[in-house]
Design a protein around this motif. Structure first.
Motif, PDB file in Angstrom:
ATOM      1  N   GLU A  21       5.670  40.337  55.840  1.00  0.00           N
ATOM      2  CA  GLU A  21       5.981  38.986  56.255  1.00  0.00           C
ATOM      3  C   GLU A  21       4.734  38.139  56.136  1.00  0.00           C
ATOM      4  N   LEU A  22       4.922  36.943  55.603  1.00  0.00           N
ATOM      5  CA  LEU A  22       3.818  36.025  55.366  1.00  0.00           C
ATOM      6  C   LEU A  22       3.934  34.815  56.275  1.00  0.00           C
ATOM      7  N   ALA A  34      -0.772  31.400  52.312  1.00  0.00           N
ATOM      8  CA  ALA A  34      -0.195  32.390  53.213  1.00  0.00           C
ATOM      9  C   ALA A  34      -1.191  33.497  53.504  1.00  0.00           C
ATOM     10  N   ASN A  36      -0.908  37.609  55.593  1.00  0.00           N
ATOM     11  CA  ASN A  36      -0.001  38.602  56.147  1.00  0.00           C
ATOM     12  C   ASN A  36       0.070  38.461  57.662  1.00  0.00           C
ATOM     13  N   ILE A 120       5.561  40.062  45.052  1.00  0.00           N
ATOM     14  CA  ILE A 120       4.205  39.524  45.138  1.00  0.00           C
ATOM     15  C   ILE A 120       3.436  39.927  43.893  1.00  0.00           C
ATOM     16  N   ILE A 150      -1.659  33.529  48.220  1.00  0.00           N
ATOM     17  CA  ILE A 150      -2.051  34.414  49.315  1.00  0.00           C
ATOM     18  C   ILE A 150      -3.567  34.574  49.295  1.00  0.00           C
ATOM     19  N   GLU A 244      -1.992  46.710  52.277  1.00  0.00           N
ATOM     20  CA  GLU A 244      -1.196  45.620  51.711  1.00  0.00           C
ATOM     21  C   GLU A 244      -1.705  45.238  50.326  1.00  0.00           C
TER      22      GLU A 244
END
Length: 314
Positions: A21-22, A34, A36, A120, A150, A244
């Motif tokens: 989830e971002l 964004a 994590n 992603i 990100i 991640e």
């Protein structure tokens, strides 16, 4: 916004399912950024800040949150945008990375989205080595398809905080020094900064480092060796993976390796900036051998030496 992270503990269920989830936010009016959710402790309106003379130019000030002094990094200037005074929509995202707590000054905080790591993608190679992104994705936002960038927070922090790769006295086992040159370790991490930190630390020992920037790339390499008839656990002393990563996270990578009889005995260490007890639980669930929170050169070398002793004595 106080409730946006109220159920964060339940989100640990996503880990191991190649999902994340971002938290979406803005630092200018046009782009979505964004990080994590697992790295976020709290989101608050920007509180009054105390200045800290002589601090790094990207440190906007220090906030006092329930008696805790937290350095606040101006994320806009830290990733190369022109600094501007914070507006009425200014927020502070409080995060925990590498066992340290810091705040990031951002603009409007949007909401949280649920994604799969397969959605992603790494940033385009044409972006160059000096960009501050680990990945990008696309989402439907307000009826439009929008690009989400990100942030490579580890790169941002490494440019503000000096990470010393020197080993403490007594950490290096002199009886193993002659055993290290030529040993191979696979590092899997989407942050080039994190890979460099591990590479430079272990490079001091003469260990050969092989790098992959995401779990899928690493798995493809391991499967290629397997198909060539190579014994993966003989090729590599160990694999050190982040949690991640785009396309395939470290938990899913470990699960895939463990489910393949030809490489199931590969020694795997999870090396992540994600904090929290859930990591230890996930290590057991997916079958990692060790867990290290970034960045601890002494502990990293100790784990490598422990594994090397196992190999020598087996």
């Amino acid at each position: 916004m106080a409730n946006v992270l109220a159920t964060v503990d339940q989100r640990t269920k996503l880990v191991g399912e190649n999902r994340l989830e971002l938290l979406l936010f803005r630092i200018n009016s046009t782009q979505l950024f964004a990080i994590n959710v697992f790295k976020v402790k709290e989101v608050v309106k920007l509180p009054p800040l105390n200045t800290m003379p002589g601090s790094h130019p990207h440190i906007f000030g220090v906030a006092n949150i329930r008696g805790m002094s937290i350095p606040v990094i101006d994320l806009r200037s830290a990733i190369g945008f022109k600094p501007v005074p914070p507006g009425d929509d200014a927020n502070m995202i409080i995060t925990e990375y590498n066992r340290s707590v810091q705040g990031f000054l951002v603009g409007k905080v949007e909401h949280i989205i649920n994604m799969t790591w397969s959605d992603i993608m790494p940033p385009p190679k044409t972006a160059g080595r000096n960009n501050y992104l680990t990945a990008i994705t696309r989402i439907e936002h307000q009826g439009q398809s929008q690009l989400v960038s990100i942030i490579d927070v580890e790169k941002v922090l490494a440019e503000i905080i000096h990470y010393d790769i020197r080993l403490s006295e007594g950490v290096l086992d002199e009886t193993l020094v002659h055993e290290m040159p030529g040993r191979k370790i696979l590092i899997v991490d989407d942050s080039s900064t994190a890979r460099r930190q591990v590479r430079e630390t272990l490079g001091q020992l003469g260990i050969e480092i092989i790098e992959a920037s995401d779990g899928l790339q690493a798995l493809t390499l391991l499967q290629k060796w397997r198909d060539e008839g190579k014994q993966v656990s003989k090729e590599l002393l160990m694999m050190i993976t982040d949690a991640e990563m785009p396309e395939m996270d470290g938990y899913k990578l470990t699960s895939e390796v463990r489910s393949d009889k030809a490489m199931a005995d590969l020694f795997i260490t999870l090396n992540t900036s994600l904090s929290g007890s859930f990591n230890h639980a996930m290590v057991e669930k997916v079958g990692c051998d060790k867990f290290i929170s970034k960045f601890q050169p002494d502990l990293l070398v100790e784990v490598v030496q422990e594994r090397l002793r196992q190999v020598i004595n087996s």
